[in-house]
Design an enzyme around this catalytic site. Sequence first.
Site, PDB file in Angstrom:
ATOM      1  CG  ASP A 321      -2.202   0.867   0.873  1.00 24.99           C
ATOM      2  OD1 ASP A 321      -2.134   1.687  -0.070  1.00 24.99           O
ATOM      3  OD2 ASP A 321      -3.223   0.751   1.579  1.00 24.99           O
TER       4      ASP A 321
HETATM    5  C1  BGC Z   1      -4.984   3.261   0.055  1.00 25.38           C
HETATM    6  C2  BGC Z   1      -5.162   2.244  -1.038  1.00 25.38           C
HETATM    7  C3  BGC Z   1      -4.994   2.894  -2.384  1.00 25.38           C
HETATM    8  C4  BGC Z   1      -3.622   3.545  -2.437  1.00 25.38           C
HETATM    9  C5  BGC Z   1      -3.307   4.169  -3.764  1.00 25.38           C
HETATM   10  C6  BGC Z   1      -3.728   4.053  -0.114  1.00 25.38           C
HETATM   11  O1  BGC Z   1      -3.653   5.118   0.767  1.00 25.38           O
HETATM   12  O2  BGC Z   1      -4.971   2.605   1.308  1.00 25.38           O
HETATM   13  O3  BGC Z   1      -6.411   1.633  -0.906  1.00 25.38           O
HETATM   14  O4  BGC Z   1      -5.151   1.946  -3.393  1.00 25.38           O
HETATM   15  O5  BGC Z   1      -3.563   4.527  -1.434  1.00 25.38           O
HETATM   16  O6  BGC Z   1      -3.945   5.372  -3.941  1.00 25.38           O
END
Ligand code: BGC
Length: 794
Positions: A321
Amino acid sequence: MNFQPRSGSRPRSLLLCAAVALAVAGVAVAAPADAPATVAPSNAQLASPQIERKVDALLAKMTLAEKIGQLMQYNDQGSSAPTAADAGAAIAVNPETRDHVDAYDLAKKGELGSMLNVIGADKTRRFQEAAMHSRLGIPILFGADVIHGYRTIYPVPLGLSASWDPQLVQDVSHMSAVEATTGGVKWFYSPMVDISRDARWGRSTEGAGEDAFLGSAMARAYIRGYQGTDLSRPDSVAASVKHFAAYGAAEAGREYNTTDMSDIRLRQIYLPPYKAAVEAGAATMMSSFNALNGVPATADPYLMTDILRKEWGFDGFVVSDYTAIMELTHHGIALDAATATKKALEAGVEVDMMSHFYDTQIPKLLKEGKLSMATVDEAVRRVLRVKFALGLFEHPYARGTEVTQAVDAHRPLARRAAEESFVLLKNGGAGQAPLLPLSSSVKKLALIGPLADDASEMQGAWGGAQHLPDVVTLRGGLAARMKKLGGELLYAKGTDVLTDSQAGFAAAKQAAAQADVVVMALGESSSMSGEAGSRAHLDLPGNQQQLLEAIVATGKPVVLLAFSGRPLVLDWADQHVGAIMETWFPGTEAGNAVANVLFGDVAPSGKLTMSFPRAVGQEPLYYNQFPTGRPAGDADLSKPPAGDTRFISRYIDVPNSALYPFGYGLSYTTFDYSGVQLSRKRVPLAEANRSGAKDLVTVTATVKNTGKRAGTEVVQLYVRNLGASVEQPVRSLQGFQRVTLKAGESRQVTFKLGFPELSFYNVKSQPVVEPTHYTVWVGGSSLATQQADFDVTP
Ligand code: BGC
């Protein structure tokens, strides 16, 4: 556009510049509404001998820098890509070297494997051209947070799950892929399959609710919709199943918080949807931010190596993530970037999303002999495998004509999805006549509330590449309807979502006073749920409760439409408001869908997939609880038993039960259940305990539409198992079907119970069936009462 939840939502202590993606405007052209896929691709598609041969050949030619490039991800902020949108944006800073990193330069050198939230065909093309002209011409994989639509926005996933309609979810997901691939996006950071049993957790809105069985069905549907039957089709995208794992169990519902649970709970409740997605062929996964049992998921070999790869045979890759590898230093399990890199990579995170650790640390670790080249090669292999399976080498660029606004041909699906997502929570009752559907003879309808005429608030968290002028607001939809009926719509905002000011109350009361019926659009703003949207209060925000009370006090019939990304506490409304419908965040077609359901063109059929509490102190609240030694009553836990009412498992100030339980939802007609029957009363253990056993017991029941109009009912099957070596939930969902019946019509429904439905995990984390007593219930909610019993015999 809305690819980041909101710019301020990124952790503030990051070592690098947080990214905010930018939209690119273009020309609107409808994409073809291809037929949805119905069969899942096999995970084997990712690792076919042909693909492995191609990967081998390519790997043999790659330099270390090119290999590491495949494991890196950047967004386009500050890159020198020649588009106007880049001008003036900050350049990413490598945390270790403090060097500026220019993603476009990396692409030209063939050292950029994937990009995050780069929107617009023109933009993706420029980066892709750079990559395709590099030494080996390995295409970039463009990933984006397309969660519930790209340009045409569908209800938030929690709303979609309330349809209990996996085919709908599959169709919607396919449409999102059809649209996004015209912008060059070939990878969705979706579906979010985290089970959420705690309404305080804002990301509940992104998933399918509290139940593993329903969550698994929805996970499969998303994968089929995104990836189709053939991942290499130009309109297929690779899914990234997130967040692995158990993020939804964040303690106290507080975002990014730690989780701690038994292996039984992990496997029985939290892992099934991820597993279902992998079995359906999910090409990638995303590791989660939380720690599980003391180990941050982004560095957890138990999750990503033992379970995901070894047990489930996953051949795709895992992306971290956002900055999660860097965050291992905050978790305190890595004191420097090198250790964070080693831990994440060795545990099974192949792609570094925005930590920018892998590029500087991998060479260092290799040089010091702290990391093996085989580990790096295996990671690169997995990334290349997905790129080959996606057909990215053959068609690296955006397909067809770019879709830059909601697609008219997709609107009917968006409208139906919204209609199916609405859950009618109350409609008259206790001596009151039903208020809905509204009569077409209503002459003056008052629409009141901060969510009545706000396009952006209809979209919910993660609005994709939304184009707000396309949204039909409630005011737009209801004004058109009232005009058609020869009536009048009166509108008053009344208040804002979050304010103390009562300046708008008087106008709202005046509108109500003039109207035959009042529809109130109250609830949360889009940004109150989603990432970093945890709430400690679950009531109507700001002074909306006071506004509601003021309008109810006018004596006019009131219909409350509750907009939210999570269950709310609606106890006052339940007692005082004539009709309540949960409308979540319905998307582009919000206003039309609401008008269709309010006026009865469509009867509501949604059922809750998260329990609505009576008070926030009940959270986490879910229907499939474990029994206690001092039970508080029967299965719905709301009726105190005779005898001792103090020393039992209950609150002294509120019933244990949900105000509106899992599986609950009304329609404009009623359904009756009878005749639950089983094909057999005894199942020999040896027969039951085969993991492939599919049809051990067939359950039949009759459902009848007892009302005066046609309607759709979600028939639900629950199972309880008594006498096992480990205690089992008071009941758990093991089947459901949507059944549409005319007035007076009956239908027999059939469910098959096999090993997957009857088994559970024992203390050794093995799925087993034991000689135990089973009860099954069939009905219209988790409070179903029609039952039958059978035994698994030794
Ligand atoms: C979120 C994810 C997301 C990623 C990319 C993160 O902060 O937890 O769900 O896909 O950002 O934007």
